[in-house]
Design a protein around this motif. Structure first.
Motif, PDB file in Angstrom:
ATOM      1  N   THR A  52      10.397  -1.300   1.074  1.00 31.89           N
ATOM      2  CA  THR A  52      10.172  -1.004  -0.342  1.00 31.89           C
ATOM      3  C   THR A  52      10.414  -2.244  -1.195  1.00 31.89           C
ATOM      4  OG1 THR A  52      10.751   1.327  -0.057  1.00 31.89           O
ATOM      5  CG2 THR A  52      10.908   0.429  -2.291  1.00 31.89           C
ATOM      6  N   GLU A  53      11.446  -3.005  -0.877  1.00 38.02           N
ATOM      7  CA  GLU A  53      11.710  -4.237  -1.626  1.00 38.02           C
ATOM      8  C   GLU A  53      10.543  -5.208  -1.509  1.00 38.02           C
ATOM      9  OE1 GLU A  53      13.721  -5.538  -3.696  1.00 38.02           O
ATOM     10  OE2 GLU A  53      15.278  -4.015  -3.830  1.00 38.02           O
ATOM     11  N   LYS A  54       9.999  -5.349  -0.306  1.00 40.05           N
ATOM     12  CA  LYS A  54       8.858  -6.253  -0.114  1.00 40.05           C
ATOM     13  C   LYS A  54       7.658  -5.776  -0.919  1.00 40.05           C
ATOM     14  CE  LYS A  54      10.196  -7.586   4.598  1.00 40.05           C
ATOM     15  NZ  LYS A  54       9.823  -7.495   6.039  1.00 40.05           N
ATOM     16  N   ARG A  55       7.436  -4.483  -0.910  1.00 44.53           N
ATOM     17  CA  ARG A  55       6.274  -3.932  -1.604  1.00 44.53           C
ATOM     18  C   ARG A  55       6.366  -4.116  -3.114  1.00 44.53           C
ATOM     19  NH1 ARG A  55       6.290   1.397   2.223  1.00 44.53           N
ATOM     20  NH2 ARG A  55       4.645   0.747   3.684  1.00 44.53           N
ATOM     21  N   ARG A  56       7.524  -3.909  -3.674  1.00 39.37           N
ATOM     22  CA  ARG A  56       7.607  -4.005  -5.134  1.00 39.37           C
ATOM     23  C   ARG A  56       7.468  -5.458  -5.605  1.00 39.37           C
ATOM     24  NH1 ARG A  56      12.292  -4.168  -8.163  1.00 39.37           N
ATOM     25  NH2 ARG A  56      14.070  -5.114  -7.130  1.00 39.37           N
ATOM     26  N   HIS A  57       7.934  -6.401  -4.815  1.00 39.33           N
ATOM     27  CA  HIS A  57       7.720  -7.811  -5.158  1.00 39.33           C
ATOM     28  C   HIS A  57       6.242  -8.179  -5.015  1.00 39.33           C
ATOM     29  CE1 HIS A  57      11.798  -9.463  -5.802  1.00 39.33           C
ATOM     30  NE2 HIS A  57      12.189  -8.460  -5.023  1.00 39.33           N
ATOM     31  N   ALA A  58       5.593  -7.672  -3.969  1.00 36.79           N
ATOM     32  CA  ALA A  58       4.172  -7.945  -3.769  1.00 36.79           C
ATOM     33  C   ALA A  58       3.325  -7.319  -4.872  1.00 36.79           C
ATOM     34  CB  ALA A  58       3.729  -7.413  -2.408  1.00 36.79           C
ATOM     35  N   ALA A  59       3.744  -6.141  -5.342  1.00 31.74           N
ATOM     36  CA  ALA A  59       3.010  -5.472  -6.415  1.00 31.74           C
ATOM     37  C   ALA A  59       3.093  -6.262  -7.715  1.00 31.74           C
ATOM     38  CB  ALA A  59       3.544  -4.055  -6.608  1.00 31.74           C
ATOM     39  N   ARG A  60       4.260  -6.780  -8.012  1.00 35.18           N
ATOM     40  CA  ARG A  60       4.402  -7.611  -9.212  1.00 35.18           C
ATOM     41  C   ARG A  60       3.497  -8.841  -9.109  1.00 35.18           C
ATOM     42  NH1 ARG A  60       6.962  -8.473 -14.481  1.00 35.18           N
ATOM     43  NH2 ARG A  60       6.470 -10.649 -14.862  1.00 35.18           N
ATOM     44  N   GLN A  61       3.459  -9.460  -7.956  1.00 32.54           N
ATOM     45  CA  GLN A  61       2.631 -10.648  -7.784  1.00 32.54           C
ATOM     46  C   GLN A  61       1.149 -10.308  -7.934  1.00 32.54           C
ATOM     47  OE1 GLN A  61       4.058 -13.843  -7.314  1.00 32.54           O
ATOM     48  NE2 GLN A  61       1.974 -14.325  -7.986  1.00 32.54           N
ATOM     49  N   ARG A  62       0.753  -9.151  -7.427  1.00 34.75           N
ATOM     50  CA  ARG A  62      -0.652  -8.753  -7.546  1.00 34.75           C
ATOM     51  C   ARG A  62      -1.038  -8.531  -9.004  1.00 34.75           C
ATOM     52  NH1 ARG A  62      -2.898  -4.713  -3.170  1.00 34.75           N
ATOM     53  NH2 ARG A  62      -2.529  -6.647  -2.003  1.00 34.75           N
ATOM     54  N   VAL A  63      -0.148  -7.973  -9.791  1.00 30.51           N
ATOM     55  CA  VAL A  63      -0.424  -7.809 -11.219  1.00 30.51           C
ATOM     56  C   VAL A  63      -0.649  -9.170 -11.860  1.00 30.51           C
ATOM     57  CG1 VAL A  63       0.548  -7.134 -13.446  1.00 30.51           C
ATOM     58  CG2 VAL A  63       0.813  -5.631 -11.489  1.00 30.51           C
ATOM     59  N   GLU A  64       0.242 -10.105 -11.581  1.00 30.75           N
ATOM     60  CA  GLU A  64       0.129 -11.435 -12.185  1.00 30.75           C
ATOM     61  C   GLU A  64      -1.148 -12.147 -11.745  1.00 30.75           C
ATOM     62  OE1 GLU A  64       3.672 -13.592 -11.292  1.00 30.75           O
ATOM     63  OE2 GLU A  64       4.988 -12.288 -12.479  1.00 30.75           O
TER      64      GLU A  64
END
Length: 270
Positions: free
Chosen positions: A236-248
């Motif tokens: 879950t930690e990996k996913r939420r960081h990846a999601a933030r990066q995808r938004v940016e």
């Protein structure tokens, strides 16, 4: 669009239109004719673009994909808030395609499994009373709260205090469906883990690297997906960081407005 089409022809002006989920999948009367007359049509998801292309294959060059965006830099990426019980959050209009009845059923399953949680649904709409009745019938009145609509700023604050966003979207009986809800982008920007269904254009953002997906309309699958967020915390930690990066990277407001701005500059000025 019909009015703009007729007015443009009478005034000898160019015109254009944008299409969103319901516009394309439910109310898309004579899309081929509209697109043939228009200078261009803007859509915000790949799914909508494909639907429009299928309606007017000879006009595909007029279709502009301009996805929605947010000002991610204005939203602080927060630490994951995991209290003794999970704080689930859902946001949207209280209409069939949002799938909140399925969310209530999933909450009943979690409650029966002694999964510690509280759920909050932000939004208002015609199904409010039916959802309240369903909640009470499922004995969820002490764990699920329907708060009504809130301003965007308060909704984002609620995200930062929650521990999982749940998007139980489905295809309504009339064919209506979500595109890519902005709430997913906002949740990703603030670091909120995401559980969503494979519906509409949701998979254009959420995949195995950015969230947890499940089949639409299945309460058991939704409950299991929610539970997995808290059982697999490293993932879950990996996913939420990846999601933030995808938004940016892919959903920045200014970047995504550029194709639409360029198309408007090419049109004949009024």
């Amino acid at each position: 669009a019909y009015i703009a089409w007729g007015a443009a022809e009478k005034a000898n002006l160019t015109w254009s239109f944008s299409g969103h989920a319901r516009d394309i999948f439910v109310n898309g009367g004579d899309l081929a004719g509209k697109l043939a007359s228009a200078e261009f049509a803007a859509v915000c998801t790949r799914a909508a673009a494909r639907q429009l292309e299928n309606s007017a294959p000879t006009q595909r060059d007029k279709i502009i994909y301009a996805p929605h965006g947010i000002e991610a830099q204005e939203i602080e990426f927060s630490d994951w808030n995991v209290p003794p019980f999970a704080q689930l959050l859902a946001v949207g209009r209280l209409v069939e395609k949002k799938g909140f009845d399925v969310l209530l059923d999933a909450c009943a399953i979690l409650q029966a499994q002694n999964f510690p949680f509280a759920a909050r649904i932000i939004g208002d709409g015609p199904l409010r009373e039916k959802l309240m009745q369903r909640r009470n019938r499922l004995n969820l009145h002490n764990s699920v709260y329907l708060t009504g609509a809130l301003p965007q700023s308060e909704t984002i604050t609620a995200m930062c205090k929650s521990s999982c966003l749940v998007v139980p979207a489905l295809i309504a009986a009339d064919g209506d469906r979500d595109g890519l809800p902005n709430v997913i982008l906002e949740a990703a920007a603030c670091g909120l883990p995401i559980v969503a269904t494979r519906t509409g254009a949701i998979e254009e953002f959420v995949d195995e690297s950015t969230g947890v997906l499940c089949k639409a309309g299945r309460a058991e699958a939704l409950a299991a997906a929610v539970a997995s967020v808290f059982a697999e915390r490293d993932q879950t930690e990996k996913r939420r960081h990846a999601a933030r990066q995808r938004v940016e990277d892919n959903f920045d407001l200014m970047k995504n407005a550029a194709p639409l701005a360029a198309a408007l500059k090419k049109t004949t000025p009024v």
